[in-house]
Design an enzyme around this catalytic site. Sequence first.
Site, short mmCIF file in Angstrom:
data_model
loop_
_atom_site.label_atom_id
_atom_site.label_comp_id
_atom_site.label_asym_id
_atom_site.label_seq_id
_atom_site.Cartn_x
_atom_site.Cartn_y
_atom_site.Cartn_z
N GLY A 11 -120.13 -123.77 -16.41
CA GLY A 11 -118.93 -124.35 -15.80
C GLY A 11 -117.90 -124.69 -16.87
N ALA A 12 -117.80 -123.83 -17.90
CA ALA A 12 -116.94 -124.14 -19.05
C ALA A 12 -115.62 -123.40 -19.02
CB ALA A 12 -117.69 -123.80 -20.35
N GLY A 15 -111.66 -127.52 -16.78
CA GLY A 15 -112.05 -128.90 -16.54
C GLY A 15 -112.94 -129.50 -17.62
N ILE A 16 -113.93 -130.27 -17.17
CA ILE A 16 -114.81 -131.02 -18.08
C ILE A 16 -115.55 -130.08 -19.03
CG2 ILE A 16 -116.88 -132.47 -18.15
CD1 ILE A 16 -115.92 -133.65 -15.44
N GLY A 17 -116.07 -128.98 -18.52
CA GLY A 17 -116.81 -128.05 -19.35
C GLY A 17 -115.96 -127.45 -20.45
N SER A 133 -123.26 -137.07 -10.42
CA SER A 133 -122.10 -137.76 -9.86
C SER A 133 -122.56 -139.08 -9.25
CB SER A 133 -121.44 -136.91 -8.77
OG SER A 133 -120.50 -137.67 -8.03
N TYR A 158 -123.17 -132.64 -0.63
CA TYR A 158 -122.83 -132.63 -2.06
C TYR A 158 -123.60 -133.74 -2.78
CZ TYR A 158 -120.19 -133.47 -6.33
OH TYR A 158 -119.84 -133.68 -7.65
#
Length: 277
Positions: A11-12, A15-17, A133, A158
């Site tokens: 997930g890079a 965003g965060i990744g 989360s 989720y």
Amino acid sequence: MLEGKTVVITGASAGIGAEAARRMARLGATVAVVGRSPEKTAAVARQIGAEPLVADFARLSDVRRLADTLLGRFPRIDVLANNAGVVLTRRCRTEDGHDLMFQVNYLSSFLLTTLLLDRMTAIGPARVITTSSKGHRFGSVDLDDLEGAGTRSALLRYGTTKLQNILFTRELARRTRGSGLTATAFHPGVTAATDINREAPLVAALVRYRLLGGLSTLEESAEPLVHLATMPDREVFNGGYYHRLTPDGPVHRQARDDRLATRLWERTAELLGAPVP
């Protein structure tokens, strides 16, 4: 701080990744940038002088191919950051027959971790860090309904996938204790600067207008991942959950259930159709 270390971040591509990839590269790490979008993944990899690795976690064949590629290219993997995730407001099934949100948020990370586990435990100290989360507290794990078929609310489903992340972390730490590998999960904070809500415009709007709590900047949301990858005492909270930078964050009662964590691991292995260590 990370010189000579290899860090894999899923997930890079945004965003965060992506922010964590940039920061860890600046700290000296060789970063494997893994993302779903070829264009976005290539852009992040280009910024840090890395090679992009494209994998869609909605396809288990992509996850297995990614594991083969990583094992072929990197003689050591010091940090695996399971950061890929998505929020969906409608149900979709993958080509593998699983609920899409369940597969992307939990099942594929489980598979990738176990495929890389022998390499990571063979090299000495290594870390598996999984993005969960605070929303996990609204989930509930039913061993007879792992994919949430009986749950109508998308946000509750989720939350269940994020609770599964925490239980996976707990069981991974138990199974690898003494090997040098440690496992932690964390809540990064709520941020609008992420692609996780790309398929859920209503949720994105709730985040943007702060109706799900105060917002963190992208830099603040990436900080826990960087912290867990670099903190000197890896064992201090092995198997635990961080609420941003605070260890032992508030969790759902099921998150501390060792028996449930073990059974979830076993049921997940059954779903994948093969014995998983």
